[in-house]
Enzyme design. Structure first.
Site, PDB file in Angstrom:
ATOM      1  N   LYS A 116      15.620  -3.939  47.677  1.00 32.67           N
ATOM      2  CA  LYS A 116      14.204  -4.185  47.423  1.00 32.67           C
ATOM      3  C   LYS A 116      13.926  -5.690  47.458  1.00 32.67           C
ATOM      4  O   LYS A 116      12.973  -6.152  48.076  1.00 32.67           O
ATOM      5  CB  LYS A 116      13.874  -3.622  46.041  1.00 32.67           C
ATOM      6  CG  LYS A 116      12.411  -3.472  45.734  1.00 32.67           C
ATOM      7  CD  LYS A 116      12.297  -2.672  44.444  1.00 32.67           C
ATOM      8  CE  LYS A 116      10.908  -2.589  43.926  1.00 32.67           C
ATOM      9  NZ  LYS A 116      10.863  -2.006  42.584  1.00 32.67           N
ATOM     10  N   THR A 128       5.597  -0.795  28.861  1.00 34.97           N
ATOM     11  CA  THR A 128       4.985  -0.004  27.786  1.00 34.97           C
ATOM     12  C   THR A 128       6.104   0.572  26.929  1.00 34.97           C
ATOM     13  O   THR A 128       6.938   1.338  27.426  1.00 34.97           O
ATOM     14  CB  THR A 128       4.132   1.123  28.385  1.00 34.97           C
ATOM     15  OG1 THR A 128       3.118   0.521  29.187  1.00 34.97           O
ATOM     16  CG2 THR A 128       3.488   1.967  27.297  1.00 34.97           C
ATOM     17  N   GLU A 164       0.302  -4.752  29.123  1.00 35.35           N
ATOM     18  CA  GLU A 164      -0.484  -4.922  30.347  1.00 35.35           C
ATOM     19  C   GLU A 164      -1.437  -3.741  30.488  1.00 35.35           C
ATOM     20  O   GLU A 164      -1.039  -2.608  30.272  1.00 35.35           O
ATOM     21  CB  GLU A 164       0.504  -4.973  31.519  1.00 35.35           C
ATOM     22  CG  GLU A 164      -0.085  -5.417  32.812  1.00 35.35           C
ATOM     23  CD  GLU A 164      -0.975  -6.636  32.657  1.00 35.35           C
ATOM     24  OE1 GLU A 164      -0.455  -7.695  32.310  1.00 35.35           O
ATOM     25  OE2 GLU A 164      -2.198  -6.521  32.876  1.00 35.35           O
ATOM     26  N   LYS A 181      -1.305  -0.589  23.050  1.00 34.23           N
ATOM     27  CA  LYS A 181      -1.108  -0.076  24.415  1.00 34.23           C
ATOM     28  C   LYS A 181      -1.041   1.455  24.439  1.00 34.23           C
ATOM     29  O   LYS A 181      -1.753   2.115  25.192  1.00 34.23           O
ATOM     30  CB  LYS A 181       0.177  -0.686  24.990  1.00 34.23           C
ATOM     31  CG  LYS A 181       0.631  -0.089  26.291  1.00 34.23           C
ATOM     32  CD  LYS A 181      -0.281  -0.473  27.444  1.00 34.23           C
ATOM     33  CE  LYS A 181       0.042   0.336  28.664  1.00 34.23           C
ATOM     34  NZ  LYS A 181      -0.605  -0.093  29.856  1.00 34.23           N
ATOM     35  N   PHE A 190     -14.335   7.128  32.398  1.00 35.76           N
ATOM     36  CA  PHE A 190     -13.302   8.101  32.032  1.00 35.76           C
ATOM     37  C   PHE A 190     -13.882   9.414  31.529  1.00 35.76           C
ATOM     38  O   PHE A 190     -13.277  10.133  30.736  1.00 35.76           O
ATOM     39  CB  PHE A 190     -12.285   7.492  31.058  1.00 35.76           C
ATOM     40  CG  PHE A 190     -11.304   6.638  31.812  1.00 35.76           C
ATOM     41  CD1 PHE A 190     -11.696   5.411  32.320  1.00 35.76           C
ATOM     42  CD2 PHE A 190     -10.022   7.079  32.078  1.00 35.76           C
ATOM     43  CE1 PHE A 190     -10.834   4.647  33.096  1.00 35.76           C
ATOM     44  CE2 PHE A 190      -9.158   6.312  32.851  1.00 35.76           C
ATOM     45  CZ  PHE A 190      -9.560   5.098  33.353  1.00 35.76           C
ATOM     46  N   GLY A 231     -12.459  16.914  36.547  1.00 30.21           N
ATOM     47  CA  GLY A 231     -11.787  17.213  37.811  1.00 30.21           C
ATOM     48  C   GLY A 231     -10.463  17.912  37.560  1.00 30.21           C
ATOM     49  O   GLY A 231     -10.347  18.713  36.620  1.00 30.21           O
ATOM     50  N   GLY A 241      -3.122  11.945  36.288  1.00 30.50           N
ATOM     51  CA  GLY A 241      -1.716  11.886  36.696  1.00 30.50           C
ATOM     52  C   GLY A 241      -1.278  10.443  36.694  1.00 30.50           C
ATOM     53  O   GLY A 241      -1.836   9.614  35.977  1.00 30.50           O
ATOM     54  N   CYS A 264       1.564   6.543  34.221  1.00 31.56           N
ATOM     55  CA  CYS A 264       1.282   6.038  32.870  1.00 31.56           C
ATOM     56  C   CYS A 264       0.760   7.096  31.898  1.00 31.56           C
ATOM     57  O   CYS A 264       1.423   7.386  30.896  1.00 31.56           O
ATOM     58  CB  CYS A 264       0.289   4.887  32.954  1.00 31.56           C
ATOM     59  SG  CYS A 264       0.856   3.586  34.032  1.00 31.56           S
TER      60      CYS A 264
HETATM   61  C1  UGA Z   1      -3.847   3.482  33.409  1.00 33.84           C
HETATM   62  C2  UGA Z   1      -4.831   2.682  32.546  1.00 33.84           C
HETATM   63  O1  UGA Z   1      -6.165   2.885  32.998  1.00 33.84           O
HETATM   64  C3  UGA Z   1      -4.488   1.190  32.574  1.00 33.84           C
HETATM   65  O2  UGA Z   1      -5.344   0.493  31.685  1.00 33.84           O
HETATM   66  C4  UGA Z   1      -3.038   1.010  32.147  1.00 33.84           C
HETATM   67  O3  UGA Z   1      -2.646  -0.361  32.196  1.00 33.84           O
HETATM   68  C5  UGA Z   1      -2.147   1.814  33.069  1.00 33.84           C
HETATM   69  O4  UGA Z   1      -2.510   3.201  33.003  1.00 33.84           O
HETATM   70  C6  UGA Z   1      -0.717   1.614  32.610  1.00 33.84           C
HETATM   71  O5  UGA Z   1      -0.389   1.998  31.490  1.00 33.84           O
HETATM   72  O6  UGA Z   1       0.053   0.944  33.320  1.00 33.84           O
HETATM   73  P1  UGA Z   1      -3.634   3.981  36.030  1.00 33.84           P
HETATM   74  O7  UGA Z   1      -2.575   4.943  35.657  1.00 33.84           O
HETATM   75  O8  UGA Z   1      -3.405   3.023  37.135  1.00 33.84           O
HETATM   76  O9  UGA Z   1      -4.046   3.072  34.762  1.00 33.84           O
HETATM   77  O10 UGA Z   1      -4.896   4.835  36.460  1.00 33.84           O
HETATM   78  P2  UGA Z   1      -6.338   5.213  35.879  1.00 33.84           P
HETATM   79  O11 UGA Z   1      -7.361   4.588  36.720  1.00 33.84           O
HETATM   80  O12 UGA Z   1      -6.429   4.994  34.434  1.00 33.84           O
HETATM   81  O13 UGA Z   1      -6.342   6.795  36.181  1.00 33.84           O
HETATM   82  C7  UGA Z   1      -5.360   7.640  35.612  1.00 33.84           C
HETATM   83  C8  UGA Z   1      -5.602   9.073  36.005  1.00 33.84           C
HETATM   84  O14 UGA Z   1      -6.746   9.600  35.355  1.00 33.84           O
HETATM   85  C9  UGA Z   1      -5.845   9.304  37.506  1.00 33.84           C
HETATM   86  O15 UGA Z   1      -5.138  10.450  37.920  1.00 33.84           O
HETATM   87  C10 UGA Z   1      -7.344   9.509  37.604  1.00 33.84           C
HETATM   88  O16 UGA Z   1      -7.701  10.307  38.707  1.00 33.84           O
HETATM   89  C11 UGA Z   1      -7.601  10.241  36.304  1.00 33.84           C
HETATM   90  N1  UGA Z   1      -8.999  10.102  35.812  1.00 33.84           N
HETATM   91  C12 UGA Z   1      -9.501   8.896  35.485  1.00 33.84           C
HETATM   92  C13 UGA Z   1      -9.783  11.247  35.668  1.00 33.84           C
HETATM   93  O17 UGA Z   1      -9.335  12.385  35.952  1.00 33.84           O
HETATM   94  N2  UGA Z   1     -11.052  11.114  35.189  1.00 33.84           N
HETATM   95  C14 UGA Z   1     -11.579   9.911  34.853  1.00 33.84           C
HETATM   96  O18 UGA Z   1     -12.746   9.873  34.407  1.00 33.84           O
HETATM   97  C15 UGA Z   1     -10.779   8.779  35.007  1.00 33.84           C
END
Ligand code: UGA
Length: 436
Positions: A42, A128, A158, A211, A256, A260, A264, A267
């Site tokens: 990598k 985390t 983060e 976190k 949020f 749907g 996933g 995180c």
């Molecule tokens: C999430 C957090 O939003 C970040 O703040 C955090 O830093 C990160 O995890 C982490 O711990 O590293 P991420 O996993 O990149 O970020 O994605 P999100 O945008 O939060 O979405 C997570 C999941 O929830 C996705 O599958 C998305 O489709 C779903 N989601 C999100 C919904 O089903 N409905 C919503 O209203 C929002």
């Protein structure tokens, strides 16, 4: 972005999503950063500019950092630690079978760091981790390092989202600094000075808990709205308007609340499970979290049932899937609801064709028995159903008339409530969303 007044020598251990983004962004802020990963392959590819993940703006930052000699890559922990003053730990904390976070990589790194302390270092956890991990890191480093070498441990969680990671890193809602000494606090405040965001200084346990509590709360919001969407389906209410109406209350907020097929990624599923275990270990019954997890997996099954409701028998039915990544703007398919749903459809005997703008290379490694397509239209050819599972912007303005002509039966199952239901119905599609 204002340039950093003071430049720091930083080592980031771990070049995953968080590590690589942090390393690239710290270098952009004018610091000298060494990014370490034990995966030599990598590292040699990143050095040549081959970024292992699709993340908007990251490849340019990495290339610029390397070119300006602000950013270096190595697989030698000793080199990284000894040449730096601040060491960030951003290695993986995967789930164990019981949902607990596996901290063996963290412990390993802590021992490595201990063996290479040559001067004062500030060791910062960015991975985390469960509350009280900082304490364990401190004890481990103390145990395995030479007597008399000074160091501090801190926590700097983060909050970046995949797909917007660079922007979230450089313009966050807040910066949380969990520290146990004024020296550590001052260093971290100076490091983050060029980033314009409110800074919250806490002790380490509190920072770690912020976190897990934040991710679990966001996951809970999603499961909450998904449960409401089921009530909408039974009663004829519209979940989109319910979410809008709820979100107009500033105390609730609209974000949020997108119903749907659920959450996933690497995180939320992992962090909710880990937080359940943390609560258990603390003797706290946190049943809401168990329900958040259960609701999330039921939501996937529920969506498959909706497709079955329309097509009756799935055996030999052709289903075109749009989107495999766990959300748009990333090629990450870890814990993706789409992958789960595809496997459920396959187990019912359906014939699956899949298209995703970015995630196909990763999907090809784990999805067996499906046909991968080059675009939406070849996915739709002769299909009995199109299932939209990730809301990529590219899917918004498709040539739906053409799509309808290509399909055997124009049935659109929209797992993200992304498409315009009225418009599609006016074209003659049979449309089903979630809670609308
Ligand atoms: C999430 C957090 O939003 C970040 O703040 C955090 O830093 C990160 O995890 C982490 O711990 O590293 P991420 O996993 O990149 O970020 O994605 P999100 O945008 O939060 O979405 C997570 C999941 O929830 C996705 O599958 C998305 O489709 C779903 N989601 C999100 C919904 O089903 N409905 C919503 O209203 C929002």
């Amino acid at each position: 972005m204002v340039k950093a007044r003071k430049s720091f020598k930083i080592c980031v251990i771990g070049s995953g999503y968080v590590g690589l983004v942090a390393a690239a962004c710290f270098s952009k802020l004018g610091n000298r950063v060494i990014c370490v990963d034990k995966d030599r392959n990598k590292i040699s590819r990143v050095k040549k500019g081959v970024i292992p993940i699709y993340e908007s703006g990251l490849d340019k930052l990495v290339r610029d950092g390397v070119k300006k000699k602000h950013l270096f890559f190595t697989s030698s922990v000793s080199e990284g630690v000894q040449k730096s003053d601040i060491v960030f730990i951003s290695v993986g904390t995967p789930s164990r079978d019981n949902g607990e976070a596996d901290l063996s990589a963290i412990e390993n790194v802590a021992r490595y760091i201990a063996g290479h302390l040559n001067s004062y270092k500030l060791i910062v956890e960015k991975s985390t981790v469960p509350v009280q991990t900082g304490k364990k890191i401190r004890e481990t480093i103390k145990r395995y390092s030479k007597k008399g070498v000074e160091f501090d441990v801190a926590s700097n969680p983060e909050f970046l989202r995949e797909g917007r990671a660079v922007n979230d890193f450089l313009s966050p809602d807040r910066i949380v600094l969990g520290v146990e000494s004024k020296r550590a606090e001052n260093i971290l405040k100076a490091l983050y000075k060029p980033v314009k965001a409110p800074v919250l200084v806490t002790d380490i346990n509190t920072a770690e808990l912020i976190k897990h509590a934040s991710n679990s709360f966001l996951a809970a919001k999603i499961s909450f709205i998904n449960s409401v969407s089921l009530i909408c389906e039974e009663t004829g209410a519209d979940i989109e308007k319910v979410a809008l109406g709820m979100g107009m209350d500033k105390r609730i907020g609209r974000s949020f609340l997108d119903a749907g097929i659920g959450f996933g990624g690497s995180c939320f599923p992992k962090d909710v499970s880990a937080f359940i275990q943390i609560a258990k270990k603390s003797g706290v019954e946190f049943k809401i979290l168990e329900e958040v997890k259960k609701t999330n997996s039921l939501q996937r099954r529920h969506f498959v049932e909706k497709i079955k409701e329309e097509l009756w028998i799935l055996r030999d039915k052709k289903i075109g899937v749009l989107g495999v990544s766990f959300k748009p703007d990333t090629d990450d398919i870890r814990e993706s609801p789409a992958v789960d749903i595809i496997n459920m459809l396959l187990s019912e005997g359906a014939k699956i064709k899949v298209y995703d703008p970015k995630a196909l290379p990763k999907a090809k490694k784990i999805l067996k028995g499906v046909t991968f397509c080059k675009n939406v239209y070849s996915t739709a050819k002769d299909a009995d159903c199109i299932a939209l599972l990730t809301e990529w912007e590219e899917f918004r303005n498709l040539d739906f008339k053409r799509l309808k002509l290509l399909m055997k039966y124009p049935f659109l199952a929209d797992g993200r409530n992304f498409l315009n239901k009225d418009f599609l119905e006016s074209l003659g599609f049979k449309y089903t969303g979630v809670g609308r």
